[in-house]
Scaffold this active site. Sequence first.
Site, PDB file in Angstrom:
ATOM      1  N   LYS A 183     -12.275  -8.300  28.314  1.00  0.00           N
ATOM      2  CA  LYS A 183     -12.647  -9.433  29.169  1.00  0.00           C
ATOM      3  C   LYS A 183     -14.164  -9.581  29.233  1.00  0.00           C
ATOM      4  CE  LYS A 183     -11.825 -11.310  33.799  1.00  0.00           C
ATOM      5  NZ  LYS A 183     -11.106 -11.107  35.075  1.00  0.00           N
ATOM      6  N   GLU A 189     -15.237   1.995  25.626  1.00  0.00           N
ATOM      7  CA  GLU A 189     -14.261   2.488  24.657  1.00  0.00           C
ATOM      8  C   GLU A 189     -13.962   1.441  23.585  1.00  0.00           C
ATOM      9  OE1 GLU A 189     -13.103   4.358  28.690  1.00  0.00           O
ATOM     10  OE2 GLU A 189     -13.861   2.440  27.944  1.00  0.00           O
ATOM     11  N   GLY A 244      -7.325  -8.281  34.286  1.00  0.00           N
ATOM     12  CA  GLY A 244      -6.936  -7.650  33.038  1.00  0.00           C
ATOM     13  C   GLY A 244      -5.492  -7.205  33.013  1.00  0.00           C
ATOM     14  N   ARG A 245      -5.002  -6.658  34.124  1.00  0.00           N
ATOM     15  CA  ARG A 245      -3.625  -6.152  34.157  1.00  0.00           C
ATOM     16  C   ARG A 245      -2.607  -7.285  34.245  1.00  0.00           C
ATOM     17  NH1 ARG A 245      -6.712  -5.147  38.300  1.00  0.00           N
ATOM     18  NH2 ARG A 245      -6.175  -5.712  40.450  1.00  0.00           N
ATOM     19  N   GLU A 330      -3.544   0.137  40.297  1.00  0.00           N
ATOM     20  CA  GLU A 330      -4.861  -0.500  40.208  1.00  0.00           C
ATOM     21  C   GLU A 330      -4.941  -1.707  41.142  1.00  0.00           C
ATOM     22  OE1 GLU A 330      -7.488  -0.520  36.549  1.00  0.00           O
ATOM     23  OE2 GLU A 330      -6.861  -2.627  36.578  1.00  0.00           O
ATOM     24  N   HIS A 360      17.124  14.736  32.323  1.00  0.00           N
ATOM     25  CA  HIS A 360      16.949  16.104  31.846  1.00  0.00           C
ATOM     26  C   HIS A 360      15.527  16.592  32.087  1.00  0.00           C
ATOM     27  CE1 HIS A 360      20.892  16.172  29.784  1.00  0.00           C
ATOM     28  NE2 HIS A 360      20.659  14.866  29.662  1.00  0.00           N
ATOM     29  N   LYS A 472     -17.279   5.384  35.905  1.00  0.00           N
ATOM     30  CA  LYS A 472     -17.979   4.879  34.716  1.00  0.00           C
ATOM     31  C   LYS A 472     -19.491   5.006  34.882  1.00  0.00           C
ATOM     32  CE  LYS A 472     -14.443   1.379  33.635  1.00  0.00           C
ATOM     33  NZ  LYS A 472     -14.201  -0.063  33.469  1.00  0.00           N
TER      34      LYS A 472
END
Length: 508
Positions: A183, A189, A244-245, A330, A360, A472
């Site tokens: 964005k 990253e 963003g999400r 978030e 399990h 960050k």
Amino acid sequence: MSSNTVSDKPNAINKLSGNMPNGAHTAVDVVLDTAYQGIDQNGWSQLFETARKAKLSEFISDMFAGKHINQSENRPALHSALRNLSKSPVLLDGKDVMPDITDVWRRIEALCNKWVGVTDVIHIGIGGSDFGPRLSIEALAHVPDIDSRGMRMHFLANIDTAELARILARALPHSTRVVIVSKSFTTLETTMNAKAIVAWLKASGCTKSQINKALFAVTANVTGAKEFGIEEDHIFPFWDWVGGRYSVWSAVGLPIALQYGFKTFEEFLAGAHAMDLHFKNAPLESNLPVIMALALLYQQEKHDIKAYAAIPYADALDWFPKWLQQLDMESNGKSVGKDGKPAKHSSPVVFGSAGSNAQHSYFQLFHQGPEIIPIDFIAVRKPMSDRPEAEAHHRILLSNCLAQAQALAHGKVDSNPNNVYPGKRPSSLLLLPELNAFYLGALLALYENRTAALGALWNINSFDQPGVEYGKVLAKPIEKALASGSDHVAADDSVDAITAARINFLNS
């Protein structure tokens, strides 16, 4: 846009008439059964009264009307416009946003039509730029006979070069295309991985013009993408009013269209749009996202729950809990409400994985642990393969889903304390008629709208995320200290004594 119209409602393949369980609700042929939540009629009446006192209906109207419900950033939350296939006007400060969105749809369809001879697509993004597209690609890969268009889709999110190395060992550089999704176009990253891919293309003998042809961007920072070297007609915009999400419905979802065709992407949007119309128009008492939100609120009030689980009994949805973790935690992982006062409730911890594998693993805790952890069981009526054994296997899968919910609800009495199941463990069942692009879109939109409803009930802003930024900021001086190679780093205002000792150990 395709000339074929995608309706708001698919051809019904399930038979709901007369067979709905008591207390179940349906929207877009998705069934929600809350019978095991342990909420009686009086309890539901009180919950709906709570929703009215919180002015939840007004909040829903304001969200779809483009009002600035993201108060801290003075923005609307208009991700629903990204899947508004009706193209009815959606006004942002008096301007209709639909022409710009429609233009992006047109460009996505055009790109799908001209990508010939592409063997590999590397999608670079992290967080909301990764989870939604990755979940969708993984889920739809299980749809019988779906056309993957002869391409391999790779997702590169982590700064750990192990992921990068694994992708580059498989991809063919001269027939690879790269989609960089950020964005801000400043995400560390993503930009570092993008530079590494460009270096790989150069080292593989690709010319500058070939590299320019290979690079695409999806961003709200068009200028930043151009400065990186991406051609303007290779840049797909999205907007600051899209979190963003919540962005998979924008050009961030480009991999879905590229991998499975634009028609499939339209169907994905159509399912979400249909669920939006339900959330916007249905009364609170029959509104699926609202009912789900109120059920979770009830368990917080009654049991002070700190976690809940989402267990999809469909291997295709194994990525769904990871997507949901970001969406919920978030969005609503806040300790302060919109009024600046401490919030009474916020997002529980979210976890889960595909059933029956999960049985399990951690179901022991669900059944006999001291914590009460509500569960959303998600099941699909139709098998996800056309194998000859599919029906028999699917019956076993569904029987396990139903049995776990029943066992958790009723428990078991036994003279041996080790064999006692306390019971009264709440759960809901979500039942999809089948898993395809339409119902995947409906499922994701259902949870997005539930998350927004929860934020309104808690008086929390679900559309900002200031908490992700602090770490960050601290990472920058730490990275500088690691890069120095010195094992005599001293503590200061940005690096405390414990972190300095760890840096010195790593540099020694």
